[in-house]
Design an enzyme around this catalytic site. Structure first.
Site, mmCIF file in Angstrom:
data_model
loop_
_atom_site.group_PDB
_atom_site.id
_atom_site.type_symbol
_atom_site.label_atom_id
_atom_site.label_comp_id
_atom_site.label_asym_id
_atom_site.label_seq_id
_atom_site.Cartn_x
_atom_site.Cartn_y
_atom_site.Cartn_z
ATOM 1 N N LYS A 5 -38.022 -17.513 -66.332
ATOM 2 C CA LYS A 5 -39.354 -16.959 -66.575
ATOM 3 C C LYS A 5 -40.367 -17.761 -65.761
ATOM 4 C CE LYS A 5 -42.786 -15.917 -70.141
ATOM 5 N NZ LYS A 5 -43.879 -16.710 -69.552
ATOM 6 N N SER B 113 -39.629 -20.766 -69.532
ATOM 7 C CA SER B 113 -41.063 -20.939 -69.390
ATOM 8 C C SER B 113 -41.451 -22.403 -69.154
ATOM 9 C CB SER B 113 -41.756 -20.363 -70.636
ATOM 10 O OG SER B 113 -43.148 -20.316 -70.465
#
Length: 714
Positions: free
Chosen positions: A442, A417
């Protein structure tokens, strides 16, 4: 003059208007209450005070208008009788006909109404916006109607079940199960957060809360007990609380058997208050008794540091190290402070930024962190979404890291992320070199929407793209149903282990029974992009390192020992017999053999707790139903063989097991910063990065930043 129209077209004048001006709009006030009102009730009553106002209805307006036209009508007497002149011998029908003709002429003539120009302009603009919004929203009418239909059905179903089901039901649990089932069909990141979950999520993103600085969990051996997993440096650790202590009471309230969230609520509170905690610590007593002691802990605004460790590496001249473990609100600020402190020494020539096992966090924090590393006016990341639109985040500040300082970023499969945003910006802008293994992949962006009753909705709103334009999302998600489910390999594995030996849930977070469809992006579909200097990078599979450096995966024995809490509870026993650790503490052969004896005391239970046991039980029951006695005996022999293999892992993986045991023991005596620093001695990936930065004045480092030679075309 102010004006308004009623729903039926009747024209009214407000009662004794008093003009006021707010933001350039002409307004009027009710005489009775002095409140701004444009529209008045039918019959002349003000909507606010409900009292009659000085209103001229349409009929009176009409008569007044006709009286103004009387001189013109007097001239018609020579050509015939005036129907409005008193005393004219006209029939009632003729009178009505003349009235109707005059009324038609009245309607045909324009009625001049004086309207302030600013109000006219504003009404025009607002009207245009309304028309545009009305037209653009028109296609969604069908969707909105469908939504209202489904909401009504859910209301009926929930009401019927709550009131009519054969047994009483928990409304909250039933509702959350329904919502989780709906959201679970989309992707693993779209979740409904109840009261407790929403509060915990807020604490994680803000990085601050009012508490005592403890990490707690339910005991593996005795789930009714609450044990301390970690005492934060600068908070509870400084008051003598250590990992492994058992919480007995909080302000006189026994907590044995109490849910973990309730214990947490007792410990947290208003900063500035005190809380008395009774703890139990293991001793070497033959009867296994524990020592009870009380600690008074001040509740403070606890700050969870995104940078738990930084400093210059002693054995490497001019090389600094920073570990960034999360991306809460202060991540960028803490990173800049760490860099500034090392730059002020005048010795910083190279920097290692450790993003391993960093699950990410806030998008803004990732942008601020990247700003401290990359040149000003550089594109850091862009986001795109159906309702999100497209936004490009640029660096508008000078970096803290000087341009001539070499940079290496460490990553692994649990770098995700926001951490991938930073790693991607560094790689695409050729600011540094990525060392380690491919990141999690991600590339999705979530929005957190506060909901009523202290709840929240976290849902996916878009994707993000690195400066070269690539999206590193490694898994494609598609809406599924209760009967269709597929999990990618990255999400079906066991929980991963951080360097401190703590068992951490695997990414992405669990969201009940997954019903979404997910497929990994095939290698054949991954596209190529170019970095700032022309190096080739690819999308669809996380951030690939510029130099791969791998570590041996945890052995089956390590996983068994961690899941069974063997390191944790042996460290409690060992710490009970000594008062402090020597500076050069290591797990020698004597201590290692003692640990083996401790583990093998309970080896008989291994058969029931290995990850192979569920499959073996299935085979056993199947063979029993078929009457295959010999096959059942072979399975028993297989179980014994597995236990033998586990015991042999003590020798095959001795180094890794010693390191985990040392870290667990250090946790009972040393603060987190010293413990993390000691663990770096065994870090193979860090050693590879240090060699890359220092050997031959970083020649290998510079080569990695150059684009590969293009293949000659013939």
């Amino acid at each position: 003059m102010g004006f308004a129209f009623s729903a039926k077209g009747e024209f009214f004048t407000p009662c004794e208007p008093q003009k006021t001006y707010v933001s350039g709009l002409s307004n009027q006030r009710c005489v009775q209450q002095r409140t701004p009102r444009f529209l008045f009730r039918r019959g002349g009553c003000c909507r606010s005070c409900r009292r009659c106002c000085n209103v001229q209805p349409l009929q009176r307006r009409l008569v007044s208008r006709l009286e103004e036209k009387r001189p013109t009508e007097e001239k018609s007497d020579a050509h015939g009788p005036n129907p409005l002149k008193s005393g004219s011998p006209l029939s009632f029908g003729t009178f009505l006909k003349s009235r109707f003709q005059e009324f038609r002429r009245f309607l045909a003539e324009p009625v001049r109404i004086s309207v302030p120009k600013p109000l006219l302009i504003i009404v025009g603009v607002v009207g245009s916006i309304f028309v545009i919004a009305f037209v653009s929203y028109a296609p969604d009418w069908k969707t909105e109607s469908k939504i209202r239909e489904k909401v009504a059905l859910f209301d009926f179903i929930l009401t019927d079940i709550v009131h009519g089901y054969v047994d009483p039901v928990d409304t909250d649990q039933l509702f959350e199960a329904g919502v989780d089932g709906m959201l679970g069909s989309l992707d693993p990141y779209t979740q409904f957060e109840g009261n407790i979950a929403a509060r915990e999520m807020q604490l994680k993103t803000s990085g601050r809360y009012g508490g005592v600085g403890l990490g707690i969990a339910q005991s593996i051996l005795q789930p009714e007990e609450t044990v301390v997993l970690n005492a934060f440096e600068g908070y509870a650790f400084d008051r003598g609380v250590r990992a492994g202590d058992v919480i007995v009471e909080v302000d006189g309230t026994p907590v044995r058997g109490m849910p973990l969230d309730k214990v947490t609520e007792l410990l947290r509170g208003e900063p500035g208050t005190l809380v008395r905690v009774r703890l139990a610590r293991e001793t070497r007593a033959p009867d296994g008794s524990r020592r009870l002691f009380d600690v008074v802990l001040p509740r403070r605004l606890v700050t969870i540091h995104d940078v738990p460790l930084y400093g210059m590496i002693r054995s490497y001249d001019g090389v600094g190290y920073i570990r960034l473990q999360s991306f809460a609100t202060n991540a960028g600020r803490e990173l800049r402070a760490a860099i500034d402190n090392m730059v002020r020494t005048g010795r910083l020539k190279a920097l290692v930024l450790d993003l391993r096992n960093n699950p990410g966090g806030l998008l803004d924090a990732a942008v601020e962190t990247a700003e401290a590393l990359v040149p000003k006016d550089s594109a850091i990341v862009s986001t795109k979404g159906r309702a999100l639109g497209e936004t490009v985040f640029m660096s508008d500040r000078e970096p803290s890291l000087p341009a001539d300082v070499r940079l290496v970023v460490l990553t692994n499969e649990q770098t995700a992320s926001a951490a991938e945003i930073v790693a991607g910006a560094v790689q695409d802008l050729d600011r540094g070199v990525i060392v380690g293994t491919r990141t999690f992949g991600k590339g999705l962006v979530q929005n957190v929407e506060p909901l009523p009753y202290n709840t929240a909705l976290k849902y996916t709103v878009g994707k993000y793209y690195t400066p070269s334009g690539r999206c590193i999302q490694s898994v494609n998600y598609k809406e599924g149903s209760a009967l269709t489910a597929a999990l990618p390999e990255a999400e079906s594995g066991r929980p991963f282990l951080d360097p401190s030996g703590t068992l951490v849930p695997a990414l992405p977070p669990a969201n009940g029974a997954a019903r979404y469809l997910s497929t990994k992006v095939p290698e054949s579909e991954r596209k190529t992009f170019r970095t700032l200097h022309g190096r080739i990078v690819r999308d669809g599979g996380g951030i690939e390192p510029d130099m791969e450096s791998t570590v041996t995966k945890p052995s089956e024995l390590e996983l068994q020992l961690l899941e069974g809490g063997k390191f944790f509870f042996f460290a409690n026993r060992y710490a009970a017999g000594i008062s402090s650790l020597p500076e050069d503490f290591e797990v020698d052969d004597k201590l290692y053999k003692e640990f083996q004896r401790y583990v093998l005391e309970d080896a008989s239970k291994w058969r029931e707790h290995t990850r192979f046991e569920p499959g073996l039980k299935l085979f056993t029951s199947t063979f029993a139903e078929a009457g295959y006695k010999n096959a059942e005996k072979e399975l028993e022999h297989l179980r014994e063989t597995i236990v033998t293999e586990l015991k042999q892992d003590f020798e095959r993986h001795a180094d890794a097991i010693r390191q985990r045991l040392e870290d667990a023991i250090r946790q009972r005596f040393e603060p987190e910063s010293r413990r993390l620093s000691a663990a770096l001695r065994y870090d193979k990936v860090l050693q590879d990065a240090l060699r890359l930065l220092t050997e031959k004045q970083g020649e290998a480092y510079e080569r990695l930043l150059q684009p590969a030679a293009e293949t000659a075309q013939t």
